[in-house]
Write an enzyme that holds these catalytic residues in place. Structure first.
Site, PDB file in Angstrom:
ATOM      1  N   TYR A  34      -8.460   4.974   8.937  1.00 28.46           N
ATOM      2  CA  TYR A  34      -8.625   5.077  10.455  1.00 28.46           C
ATOM      3  C   TYR A  34      -9.519   6.172  10.646  1.00 28.46           C
ATOM      4  O   TYR A  34      -9.450   7.314   9.865  1.00 28.46           O
ATOM      5  CB  TYR A  34      -7.208   5.762  10.914  1.00 28.46           C
ATOM      6  CG  TYR A  34      -6.170   4.747  11.157  1.00 28.46           C
ATOM      7  CD1 TYR A  34      -5.754   3.773  11.932  1.00 28.46           C
ATOM      8  CD2 TYR A  34      -5.248   4.445   9.784  1.00 28.46           C
ATOM      9  CE1 TYR A  34      -4.676   3.147  12.383  1.00 28.46           C
ATOM     10  CE2 TYR A  34      -4.333   3.717   9.841  1.00 28.46           C
ATOM     11  CZ  TYR A  34      -3.962   2.792  11.184  1.00 28.46           C
ATOM     12  OH  TYR A  34      -3.009   1.727  11.159  1.00 28.46           O
ATOM     13  N   HIS A  48       0.995  -1.243  -0.008  1.00 28.86           N
ATOM     14  CA  HIS A  48      -0.089  -0.014  -0.146  1.00 28.86           C
ATOM     15  C   HIS A  48       0.758   1.121  -0.071  1.00 28.86           C
ATOM     16  O   HIS A  48       1.804   1.428   0.691  1.00 28.86           O
ATOM     17  CB  HIS A  48      -0.932   0.026   1.396  1.00 28.86           C
ATOM     18  CG  HIS A  48      -1.911  -0.942   1.070  1.00 28.86           C
ATOM     19  ND1 HIS A  48      -3.299  -0.721   0.855  1.00 28.86           N
ATOM     20  CD2 HIS A  48      -2.004  -2.413   1.534  1.00 28.86           C
ATOM     21  CE1 HIS A  48      -3.930  -1.710   1.029  1.00 28.86           C
ATOM     22  NE2 HIS A  48      -3.318  -2.584   1.239  1.00 28.86           N
ATOM     23  N   PRO A  66      -2.626  -0.745  19.626  1.00 33.12           N
ATOM     24  CA  PRO A  66      -2.634  -1.397  17.999  1.00 33.12           C
ATOM     25  C   PRO A  66      -2.773  -0.031  17.231  1.00 33.12           C
ATOM     26  O   PRO A  66      -2.354  -0.310  15.939  1.00 33.12           O
ATOM     27  CB  PRO A  66      -3.764  -2.122  18.092  1.00 33.12           C
ATOM     28  CG  PRO A  66      -4.790  -1.820  19.066  1.00 33.12           C
ATOM     29  CD  PRO A  66      -3.743  -1.166  20.334  1.00 33.12           C
ATOM     30  N   TYR A 111       4.899   6.417  10.364  1.00 36.20           N
ATOM     31  CA  TYR A 111       3.883   5.178   9.729  1.00 36.20           C
ATOM     32  C   TYR A 111       4.727   4.092   9.280  1.00 36.20           C
ATOM     33  O   TYR A 111       4.586   2.895   9.696  1.00 36.20           O
ATOM     34  CB  TYR A 111       2.527   5.665   9.363  1.00 36.20           C
ATOM     35  CG  TYR A 111       1.829   4.732   9.245  1.00 36.20           C
ATOM     36  CD1 TYR A 111       0.675   4.443  10.181  1.00 36.20           C
ATOM     37  CD2 TYR A 111       1.653   3.506   8.205  1.00 36.20           C
ATOM     38  CE1 TYR A 111      -0.349   3.488  10.114  1.00 36.20           C
ATOM     39  CE2 TYR A 111       0.724   2.680   8.294  1.00 36.20           C
ATOM     40  CZ  TYR A 111      -0.275   2.583   9.218  1.00 36.20           C
ATOM     41  OH  TYR A 111      -1.370   1.700   8.970  1.00 36.20           O
ATOM     42  N   LYS A 114       2.374  -0.962  15.279  1.00 36.16           N
ATOM     43  CA  LYS A 114       3.857  -1.155  15.682  1.00 36.16           C
ATOM     44  C   LYS A 114       4.313  -2.233  16.418  1.00 36.16           C
ATOM     45  O   LYS A 114       5.423  -2.588  16.428  1.00 36.16           O
ATOM     46  CB  LYS A 114       4.124   0.017  16.628  1.00 36.16           C
ATOM     47  CG  LYS A 114       4.130   1.366  15.634  1.00 36.16           C
ATOM     48  CD  LYS A 114       5.170   1.560  14.547  1.00 36.16           C
ATOM     49  CE  LYS A 114       4.916   2.600  13.750  1.00 36.16           C
ATOM     50  NZ  LYS A 114       5.423   2.415  12.163  1.00 36.16           N
TER      51      LYS A 114
HETATM   52  C1  PHB Z   1      -5.003  -4.848  11.473  1.00 36.49           C
HETATM   53  O1  PHB Z   1      -5.054  -4.970  10.073  1.00 36.49           O
HETATM   54  O2  PHB Z   1      -5.194  -5.841  12.395  1.00 36.49           O
HETATM   55  C2  PHB Z   1      -4.453  -3.426  11.765  1.00 36.49           C
HETATM   56  C3  PHB Z   1      -4.195  -2.577  10.970  1.00 36.49           C
HETATM   57  C4  PHB Z   1      -3.762  -1.409  11.485  1.00 36.49           C
HETATM   58  C5  PHB Z   1      -3.785  -1.155  12.671  1.00 36.49           C
HETATM   59  C6  PHB Z   1      -3.932  -2.008  13.475  1.00 36.49           C
HETATM   60  C7  PHB Z   1      -4.380  -3.313  13.267  1.00 36.49           C
HETATM   61  O3  PHB Z   1      -3.175   0.084  13.163  1.00 36.49           O
END
Ligand code: PHB
Ligand code: APR
Length: 388
Positions: free
Chosen positions: A200, A72, A292, A383, A296
């Protein structure tokens, strides 16, 4: 039994450490208290920093990731249910990221360990870590009803958040930093096509995240109360809540379906310093936990074991300096990710205790991010992950 490095825990940290050490000709024994099937059944995050991708590739552990992972070049952020921002990492940092589930990495590591006849013992109990301040440390455990003493040169504590290794370090020589957040994440897996990108979302109803595992497997999360249980969340309630928290243009693209897994996880930040005590070295979740947001956790486990494997290889080649510096080296990257995960968490969630002032200031952070290339570059480089 005797080995060079006794590794406690066969999560991503312990399993990868063992394989990286083999590439340097250093032998290890990995002891894991769960069964292999149990470890492989855990659903974890799924975003890899490019640094992680490269560590796995260099070790020859990336064949399936390169075939099945999705590269991505951006993620989206949404707020107020209408504003939408795409942070284009590739343009801002020259690096993309990879969506590939940790569960699949764990499978790849176990497949490699099996193919290489690496020494992994599953289902052990009563693990103790002993004499790490002497030059004859050993790990005790029970396997198939027999008490075993594993003598070694060094011990790697890769036993995660609830392991025993951290507790081996006396209170007088460790400092623990901790923050708990007043909410959890309710996550589901569903066999539906995911959105093409990660998104997000900050919404007055709470945070939401759309993620993915493969073209027919989606992973979604919503912020929930710590008092909630999964029984409070029917699939209908989950989807209604998720869609309500996304801008309409995104919500319209979400394909809903039955969940095949549903769980609630609390959010927490934690760091122990130092990550070493005598001949015991901590790596991964044994030494630090991140919420999460920002994904990281696995990436930090990989950077720790990269540093630790290189330092142990140098130690056996006669140079003690990198191993002496391991804790300081690893902690620099740990704190950078701990800070970023905390910042993303604060940016994107609703905090019950926030005043109207704090709420407006949080929204302004997103408005500024949308308007400023400098701010987006800062988020993007954190990120995708700093270089090792
Ligand atoms: C996930 O795909 O489980 C996932 C992706 C991004 C995050 C946390 C979890 O920031
Ligand atoms: N003896 C042996 N093994 C143990 C013990 C013990 N006393 N205690 C815990 N373990 C095992 C656990 O069963 C687990 O399989 O240690 C392993 C630790 O693995 P993880 O929890 O996956 O931690 P780590 O390898 O550091 O990986 C970090 O995984 O937890 C996620 O979000 C985290 O993505 C991050 C990554």
């Amino acid at each position: 039994m005797r080995t060079q490095v006794a590794i406690v825990g066969a999560g991503p940290a312990g399993a990868l450490l063992s394989l990286l050490l083999r590439r340097h000709g250093v032998e290890s024994v990995v002891i894991e208290r769960q069964t292999k099937e149990y470890v492989l059944g855990r659903i974890r995050a799924g975003v890899l920093e490019w640094t992680t991708v490269e560590v796995l590739r260099r070790a020859g552990l990336a064949t399936r990731m390169d075939a099945e992972g999705a590269v991505h070049d951006s993620v989206k952020m949404a707020w107020r249910g209408e504003d939408l921002l795409s942070i284009d990492f590739e343009r801002l940092t020259g690096k993309p990221m990879m969506a590939y589930g940790q569960t699949m990495i764990q499978e790849d590591l176990y497949a490699a360990a099996e193919a290489e006849s690496a020494n992994f013992l599953f289902g052990v109990s009563d693990v103790t870590i002993n004499d790490v301040t002497t030059d004859q440390p050993w790990v005790g455990f029970t396997a198939d009803g027999d008490e075993v003493r594993l003598d070694c040169d060094v011990v790697a504590g890769c036993d995660g958040q609830h392991g025993v290794s951290r507790g081996t370090i006396p209170a007088a020589v460790k400092t623990e930093y901790e923050k708990a957040y007043p909410f959890g994440w309710l996550g589901i897996l569903s066999e539906t096509p995911p959105l093409p990108h990660l998104i997000y979302a900050n919404h007055e109803r709470g945070f939401a995240l759309c993620s993915q595992r493969n073209p027919m497997l989606s992973r979604y999360y919503v912020q929930c109360s710590l008092d909630d249980s999964v029984d409070d969340w029917s699939d209908d309630r989950f989807w209604t809540e998720l869609l309500a928290r996304l801008p309409i243009s995104e919500a319209e693209q979400v394909v809903t379906g039955p969940s095949i897994e549903k769980s609630i996880a609390p959010l927490r930040s934690y760091v122990i310093e130092p990550m070493q005590y005598g001949r015991l070295f901590l790596a991964g979740d044994a030494a630090h936990i991140v919420p999460p947001t920002g994904a990281k956790g696995l990436n930090l486990a990989v950077s720790d074991v990269h540093y630790l494997s290189e330092a142990m290889a140098a130690h056996y080649a006669g140079d003690p300096a990198p191993l002496d510096a391991y804790s300081a080296t690893a902690l620099q990257r740990v704190w950078s990710s701990v800070r970023f995960s905390w910042w993303m968490t604060v940016l994107l969630h609703r905090f019950p205790e926030h005043t109207a002032f704090e709420q407006r200031a949080q929204e302004e952070d997103l408005v500024y991010l949308a308007a400023s290339r400098a701010a987006q570059t800062s988020v993007a480089e954190q990120y995708v992950g700093l270089d090792l």
